[in-house]
Design an enzyme around this catalytic site. Structure first.
Site, short mmCIF file in Angstrom:
data_model
loop_
_atom_site.label_atom_id
_atom_site.label_comp_id
_atom_site.label_asym_id
_atom_site.label_seq_id
_atom_site.Cartn_x
_atom_site.Cartn_y
_atom_site.Cartn_z
N ASP A 102 1.09 -1.31 0.11
CA ASP A 102 -0.07 0.06 0.14
C ASP A 102 0.75 1.18 -0.03
O ASP A 102 1.65 1.70 0.90
CB ASP A 102 -0.88 0.12 1.11
CG ASP A 102 -2.00 1.12 1.14
OD1 ASP A 102 -2.06 1.86 0.16
OD2 ASP A 102 -2.53 1.45 2.52
N ASP B 154 -1.94 5.45 -6.14
CA ASP B 154 -2.29 4.50 -5.01
C ASP B 154 -2.29 3.10 -5.28
O ASP B 154 -3.39 2.84 -5.94
CB ASP B 154 -3.56 5.15 -4.20
CG ASP B 154 -3.92 4.19 -3.00
OD1 ASP B 154 -2.95 3.66 -2.28
OD2 ASP B 154 -5.08 3.95 -2.77
#
Length: 496
Positions: A106, A333
């Site tokens: 992440d 992201d």
């Protein structure tokens, strides 16, 4: 082999996407995709869950809730696996002796945390292929090098700020480490639809050729909708890149098949040492958000315009870069599956696609059931001509997306859907909050992407680093070619 070169001005970290691998030494980890296939569920139900999770993730990124010996030399590689629930995971080993735990990769958050202790509880974690009672957990009592982080520790300050009195409330009006043994407070972190809570611990992070001693990570004992822990690669001090003082990290995301196949690509961690530039590519820095917290954790890039076919989509200028209040701009992201856009950018994009695809009917039922904003009825079509989608960035660079990176076939509904979503703002229908555009991992798949973190430390602030995007050639050992029929449908339209 096609490639695109992006240049973004900023004094912070850099994202580099290239079509050639670095010659510098590296650590390689494996990344794998994350989203479950369930034969008993309809495909549109599965897709609807993905769109909901993407929207919840975007809501969180736009309006988040606040909450040395590790220096790496050389290069390490670890596997990166695609998962059935929409993300990518990397197995990391902690403790002495090492315990290996799969974690979600992440770049939109920074704390590394693991499901922890034999009493770990994960609620609402009944994803396909996930048994909540069998989630791998880290056992601190089995590691001889594990310790709780004290409230006076600088590492606790990474989580709770510099105010010692605030994080050590039971240690008196003038807290002193000599007579206070209080541990760092319990953390609580929210991730869109999910959340986790636990205690900060320090232990060894064991990489293939390197042991990072005293590595800070979270020992979570309770989570919701988090089938795996999180490997935070964001820009805060708690992130893995910052704790290891990485010069750069890079990856190539295998195409989503939304299952848990054992195939993986490389996540490459490059530490201290001489940095060799990639030949024939340009570099550009990431942007900064002037509002800083909480948005300074994200990797911003400067999107200038979007074209569909040969026509430019009219985008509100205030959405393209962060303003003084921190709203606007584009972030990259890996934790978001689909790309998100504020309605002010999404609506004209959909209108342009619809106008150029006028010969193909819209599929309103598919849009309602799946949550996508644009679906086309291709149930009776043999061949469909689809316009290209290009993101244009500051400096003249452009990112031309391969077709499977922005259209998905939902065969249950006979529909071809644009894999970009939108939703209402956390502050109201027409009130922009946080990043306006969030580039998800479907749009990143089959690109080699490198984040150059070293260039942000150039003292004179000159524009040395650059951003490069490149499509890898078919048969690459890192990224494999993929047809849309392998996604959730079996029918491949002409041109795929």
């Amino acid at each position: 082999m096609a490639s695109v070169f992006l240049c973004f001005l900023s004094l912070s970290a850099f994202l580099i996407l290239t079509s050639s691998s670095s010659s510098t030494p590296t650590i390689t980890l494996t990344l794998s995709p994350i989203l479950p296939t369930n034969s008993s569920s309809n495909q549109w139900e599965f897709i609807s869950n993905i769109t909901k999770s993407t929207l919840a993730r975007a809501h969180h990124l736009k309006n988040p809730h606040s909450s040395s010996s590790s220096v790496l030399h050389g290069t390490e590689k670890v596997p990166l696996f695609a998962r059935s629930y929409g993300g990518y995971s990397v197995p990391l080993s902690f403790g002495t002796p090492p315990q290996t735990i799969p974690l979600v990769f992440d770049t939109g958050s920074s704390l590394v945390w693991v499901p922890c202790t034999s009493r770990y509880v994960c609620t609402n974690c009944t994803f396909a292929h996930v048994d909540p009672s069998k989630i791998p957990t880290f056992k601190p009592n089995l590691s001889s090098s594990n310790s709780l982080v004290g409230c006076f520790s600088p590492k606790c300050a990474w989580l709770f700020g510099p105010d010692v009195k605030a994080r050590c409330p039971d240690c008196g009006p003038n807290p002193n480490p000599a007579n206070c043994s209080r541990t760092c407070p319990v953390y609580l972190i929210k991730y869109g639809l999910g959340a986790t809570a636990g205690l900060a611990v320090s232990d060894n992070l064991n990489l293939p050729h390197h042991v990072a001693r005293g590595f800070l990570f979270g020992c979570s004992v309770l989570s919701a909708r988090q089938p795996e822990g999180i490997a935070g690669f964001g820009r805060a001090p708690t992130s893995l890149p910052n704790q290891l003082n990485l010069r750069k990290f890079s990856y190539c995301l295998l195409s989503h098949k939304f299952n848990d196949q054992p195939k993986s690509s490389d996540l490459i961690l490059t530490g201290a040492g001489k940095s060799g530039g990639a030949g024939g590519v340009a570099y550009t820095p990431f942007g900064k958000n002037p509002a800083k917290f909480p948005y300074n954790e994200y990797y911003y890039v400067y999107l200038r315009s979007i074209t569909v076919g040969k026509k430019e989509v009219k985008l509100p200028i205030q959405l393209l870069r962060p303003g003084p209040n921190g709203n606007g701009g584009t972030v990259v992201d890996s934790g978001s599956t689909l790309t998100f856009m504020d309605k002010a950018a999404f609506d004209p994009l959909v209108a342009e696609f619809a106008a150029q695809m006028g010969q193909v009917k819209r599929a309103p039922e598919a849009e309602a059931l799946s949550g996508f904003g644009l679906c086309l009825d291709v149930s009776r079509e043999q061949n469909v001509s689809l316009p290209g989608l290009v993101f244009h960035f500051k400096g003249g660079a452009q990112m031309e997306l391969p077709l499977p990176n922005y259209f998905l076939l939902v065969s249950d509904l006979g529909a071809l859907c644009l894999s970009i979503v939108s939703g209402s703002s956390p502050a109201g229908p027409d009130v922009p909050v946080g990043p306006a555009i969030i580039l998800g991992n479907i749009q990143q798949q089959n690109f080699y992407i490198e984040y150059d973190l070293e260039k942000q430390r150039v003292p004179d602030g000159s524009c040395i680093p650059e951003l490069v995007l490149g499509n890898l050639e078919p048969n690459s050992t890192h990224c494999l070619p993929w047809k849309i029929g392998n996604f959730i449908g079996t029918r491949v339209l002409g041109g795929y």
